[in-house]
Design an enzyme around this catalytic site. Structure first.
Site, PDB file in Angstrom:
ATOM      1  CG  PHE A 150      -5.995  44.877  35.852  1.00  0.00           C
ATOM      2  CD1 PHE A 150      -4.890  45.383  36.525  1.00  0.00           C
ATOM      3  CD2 PHE A 150      -7.255  45.159  36.360  1.00  0.00           C
ATOM      4  CE1 PHE A 150      -5.040  46.170  37.669  1.00  0.00           C
ATOM      5  CE2 PHE A 150      -7.410  45.938  37.489  1.00  0.00           C
ATOM      6  CZ  PHE A 150      -6.304  46.443  38.151  1.00  0.00           C
ATOM      7  CE  LYS A 174     -11.293  37.873  28.093  1.00  0.00           C
ATOM      8  NZ  LYS A 174     -10.670  39.173  28.468  1.00  0.00           N
ATOM      9  CD  GLU A 177     -10.369  43.655  28.633  1.00  0.00           C
ATOM     10  OE1 GLU A 177     -10.068  42.539  29.131  1.00  0.00           O
ATOM     11  OE2 GLU A 177     -11.421  44.249  28.917  1.00  0.00           O
ATOM     12  CB  SER A 227     -15.114  43.328  39.133  1.00  0.00           C
ATOM     13  OG  SER A 227     -15.774  43.102  37.913  1.00  0.00           O
ATOM     14  CB  CYS A 282      -8.340  39.997  45.119  1.00  0.00           C
ATOM     15  SG  CYS A 282      -7.337  38.533  45.334  1.00  0.00           S
ATOM     16  CD  GLU A 382     -12.338  44.968  44.892  1.00  0.00           C
ATOM     17  OE1 GLU A 382     -13.066  44.862  43.886  1.00  0.00           O
ATOM     18  OE2 GLU A 382     -11.491  44.123  45.209  1.00  0.00           O
TER      19      GLU A 382
HETATM   20  P1  NAD Z   1     -13.005  42.680  35.560  1.00  0.00           P
HETATM   21  O1  NAD Z   1     -14.158  41.982  36.176  1.00  0.00           O
HETATM   22  O2  NAD Z   1     -13.237  44.024  34.974  1.00  0.00           O
HETATM   23  O3  NAD Z   1     -12.389  41.791  34.364  1.00  0.00           O
HETATM   24  C1  NAD Z   1     -12.040  40.439  34.564  1.00  0.00           C
HETATM   25  C2  NAD Z   1     -12.165  39.681  33.239  1.00  0.00           C
HETATM   26  O4  NAD Z   1     -13.529  39.694  32.819  1.00  0.00           O
HETATM   27  C3  NAD Z   1     -11.349  40.281  32.099  1.00  0.00           C
HETATM   28  O5  NAD Z   1     -10.788  39.219  31.365  1.00  0.00           O
HETATM   29  C4  NAD Z   1     -12.390  41.037  31.276  1.00  0.00           C
HETATM   30  O6  NAD Z   1     -12.098  41.070  29.913  1.00  0.00           O
HETATM   31  C5  NAD Z   1     -13.656  40.242  31.514  1.00  0.00           C
HETATM   32  N1  NAD Z   1     -14.858  41.097  31.502  1.00  0.00           N
HETATM   33  C6  NAD Z   1     -14.936  42.419  31.839  1.00  0.00           C
HETATM   34  N2  NAD Z   1     -16.201  42.861  31.748  1.00  0.00           N
HETATM   35  C7  NAD Z   1     -16.947  41.795  31.356  1.00  0.00           C
HETATM   36  C8  NAD Z   1     -18.343  41.619  31.101  1.00  0.00           C
HETATM   37  N3  NAD Z   1     -19.209  42.609  31.237  1.00  0.00           N
HETATM   38  N4  NAD Z   1     -18.747  40.399  30.730  1.00  0.00           N
HETATM   39  C9  NAD Z   1     -17.892  39.373  30.600  1.00  0.00           C
HETATM   40  N5  NAD Z   1     -16.560  39.492  30.832  1.00  0.00           N
HETATM   41  C10 NAD Z   1     -16.086  40.684  31.198  1.00  0.00           C
HETATM   42  O7  NAD Z   1     -11.854  42.704  36.672  1.00  0.00           O
HETATM   43  P2  NAD Z   1     -10.449  43.460  36.631  1.00  0.00           P
HETATM   44  O8  NAD Z   1     -10.671  44.921  36.772  1.00  0.00           O
HETATM   45  O9  NAD Z   1      -9.619  42.962  35.498  1.00  0.00           O
HETATM   46  O10 NAD Z   1      -9.771  42.888  37.969  1.00  0.00           O
HETATM   47  C11 NAD Z   1      -9.923  43.473  39.227  1.00  0.00           C
HETATM   48  C12 NAD Z   1     -10.965  42.752  40.053  1.00  0.00           C
HETATM   49  O11 NAD Z   1     -10.608  41.382  40.198  1.00  0.00           O
HETATM   50  C13 NAD Z   1     -11.080  43.281  41.480  1.00  0.00           C
HETATM   51  O12 NAD Z   1     -12.439  43.363  41.829  1.00  0.00           O
HETATM   52  C14 NAD Z   1     -10.366  42.235  42.319  1.00  0.00           C
HETATM   53  O13 NAD Z   1     -10.791  42.158  43.668  1.00  0.00           O
HETATM   54  C15 NAD Z   1     -10.722  41.002  41.570  1.00  0.00           C
HETATM   55  N6  NAD Z   1      -9.809  39.914  41.873  1.00  0.00           N
HETATM   56  C16 NAD Z   1     -10.256  38.910  42.669  1.00  0.00           C
HETATM   57  C17 NAD Z   1      -9.405  37.879  43.016  1.00  0.00           C
HETATM   58  C18 NAD Z   1      -9.872  36.768  43.917  1.00  0.00           C
HETATM   59  O14 NAD Z   1      -9.184  35.772  43.991  1.00  0.00           O
HETATM   60  N7  NAD Z   1     -10.998  36.879  44.585  1.00  0.00           N
HETATM   61  C19 NAD Z   1      -8.091  37.868  42.541  1.00  0.00           C
HETATM   62  C20 NAD Z   1      -7.672  38.921  41.722  1.00  0.00           C
HETATM   63  C21 NAD Z   1      -8.545  39.933  41.386  1.00  0.00           C
END
Ligand code: NAD
Length: 497
Positions: A150, A174, A177, A227, A282, A382
């Site tokens: 997000f 994808k 959401e 994450s 991040c 984090e």
């Molecule tokens: P998230 O892991 O909750 O969601 C990321 C994506 O995965 C979304 O599209 C979501 O629909 C999907 N998803 C969620 N749960 C899932 C599951 N159980 N199985 C399969 N898919 C699933 O992350 P978020 O809250 O949207 O984003 C924040 C996180 O992203 C933070 O931890 C941040 O550090 C990380 N991030 C990392 C970078 C990097 O380059 N390392 C960059 C931006 C964000």
């Protein structure tokens, strides 16, 4: 009834047949601004089948034509920069300038993708043996997929699909959401830039839809940003299904402050890098390590942090916006409480933050702990909120050991006036992206985004030359064109002379 976000399948924006909807909210007000469908299995399969069907034609499209789509796309994104930023600000709560930055960092990757002909060039060497030449070509993989978080709804989708498609692949996106409206606008403009039907497809949803992509036999490579637990899951399940996977995950980024650094520069940079975007980056600095006498600046840093005020996206004086959801806010508040319970010194406490006119926003004020130690949960996890952990070290060596013992390795920075200290830090620190007097060292797209350890699973990173390798195969050709026929008799050895 809020509008339904559409899927984009085979070049058409369509309503999903799904009854399963997730509300998209304005995080400053909780107003529902859209409903995002969880695509059905049939819709996901149709998207992949259509991406597979157009792959051959797109792969055969001359590379310069593919690059020209990216040139037109870059121009359109620039033309619509403010409009996209406004959509982004409404669904994420980011301030307008920060939202523009999110879009801009994506535009830069599209510029990089427009250079794809030279990025795709292979190697060649003549006379590797007498009369024999060897050369390599880079060819696309097929259908690739991207799953995005997000927190950068413009930049991160733009890390993925433009480069993958410029390489000759087709792509299924994808998006998160929680903020699907920005990627939808990006995709509309991509179509307007002249991308042929089917090279890009968008399906919406959550875990179930991601699982369908992870298990689909026709998807060759998958990029993920999000994450740690989800990143690990996606890396394991994707590779188990024999796909190429790159998974960018969470972070805990340290800034080491040497006592010879410029105090004002340190304070100004730390404020923006820690609580900017409500800490939902991040590469945010979430941990400041004060070496020796630098700890004397802690009260001044606390004062500067306490002055930052969150607010709505169009409030020009707001330092940052709300957290993305009430759940994210609750999580951050409980982490702050945990820090207090663990005995860290809460010098600035943002838990009671209110913003006039927005009683329902997911606000958390700037929060600053000092005396944080490595065994505390607020250090180990984090937080992903506007919370800075202050720690102390007696020497640069001690600071390096602390950073290296942390399981994350996304970004770090050092502030110092001493070249030798900076050189030692850059050489010894086990983190993939290092800033020297630069707080958030995100590389521009001609380099790659190179997180390490628990911040990245895979080997080839995002954008730069590495992403081109990730989204392609290398074919190596060894050729002999004898002038007077091939030498007589079978050659029974592997030796080439
Ligand atoms: P998230 O892991 O909750 O969601 C990321 C994506 O995965 C979304 O599209 C979501 O629909 C999907 N998803 C969620 N749960 C899932 C599951 N159980 N199985 C399969 N898919 C699933 O992350 P978020 O809250 O949207 O984003 C924040 C996180 O992203 C933070 O931890 C941040 O550090 C990380 N991030 C990392 C970078 C990097 O380059 N390392 C960059 C931006 C964000």
């Amino acid at each position: 009834m809020a509008k339904q976000v559409q899927l984009y399948i085979n070049g058409e924006f369509i309503d999903s047949a799904s009854k399963n909807m997730i509300p998209v909210t304005n995080p400053a007000t909780q107003e529902i601004i859209a409903q995002v469908p969880c695509a059905t299995a049939e819709e996901v399969n149709t998207a992949v089948a259509s991406a597979k069907a157009v792959f051959h034609e797109w792969k055969e499209t001359p590379v310069s034509e593919r690059a020209r789509v990216m040139m037109r796309y870059q121009a359109l994104l620039k033309e619509h920069h403010d409009e996209i930023a406004e959509i982004l600000a409404t669904e994420t709560g980011k301030t307008f300038d920060d939202a523009k930055g999110d879009v801009w960092r994506g535009i830069e990757v599209v510029e990089h993708a427009a250079n794809v002909p030279s990025l795709l060039m292979g190697e060649s060497l003549e006379n590797v043996a007498r009369g024999i030449d060897t050369y390599s070509y880079t060819q696309p993989l097929g259908v690739c997929a991207g799953i995005t978080p997000f927190n950068f709804p413009a930049m991160i989708p733009l890390w993925m699909f433009p480069l993958s498609i410029a390489c000759g692949n087709t792509f299924i996106l994808k998006p998160s959401e929680q903020d699907p409206l920005t990627p939808t606008r990006l995709v509309e403009l991509f179509e307007q830039a002249g991308a042929p039907k089917g090279v890009l497809q968008v399906i919406h949803g959550g875990k179930d839809q991601v699982d369908m992509l992870l298990d689909h036999p026709d998807i060759r490579a998958l990029s993920f940003v999000g994450s740690v637990p989800v990143g690990q899951y996606i890396y394991r399940r994707g590779t188990e299904n024999m796909k190429r996977v790159q998974a960018f995950a969470g972070a805990k980024n340290h800034c080491v402050i040497m006592p010879d650094a410029d105090k004002n520069q340190v304070i100004n940079n730390l404020v923006g890098a820690s609580v900017g975007a409500a800490g939902q980056r991040c590469m945010a600095i979430s941990c400041a390590v004060f070496v020796g006498k630098a700890k004397e600046w802690i009260p001044e840093l606390a004062e500067a942090l306490a002055k930052v005020r969150p607010g709505a996206w169009d409030d020009k004086d707001a330092g940052y916006g709300p957290l993305i959801s009430p759940q994210a806010k609750d999580r951050v508040l409980s982490m702050i409480q945990q820090g207090k319970d663990e005995g860290a010194d809460c010098l600035v406490d943002g838990t009671e933050c209110q913003v006039e006119g927005f009683p329902d926003g997911n606000w958390v004020g700037p929060t600053f702990f000092s005396k944080v130690t490595a065994d505390m949960e607020i250090y180990k996890n984090e937080i992903f909120g506007p919370v800075l952990c202050g720690m102390e070290a007696e020497s640069l060596e001690e600071a390096i050991a602390l950073v290296n013992a942390n399981p994350f390795g996304n970004g770090t920075s050092i502030f110092t006036a001493n070249g030798a200290a900076a050189r030692k830090y850059q050489h010894e620190v086990e983190v993939g992206q290092v800033g020297i007097n630069v707080p958030i060292p995100v590389p521009l797209p001609f380099f790659s985004f190179t997180g390490w350890k628990n911040s990245f699973y895979g080997d080839l990173h995002a954008y730069g030359k590495q992403a081109v390798r990730f989204y392609s195969e290398t074919k190596t050709i060894t050729a002999r064109w004898p002038e007077a026929g091939i030498a007589q008799g079978p050659n029974m050895t592997i030796e080439l002379k």
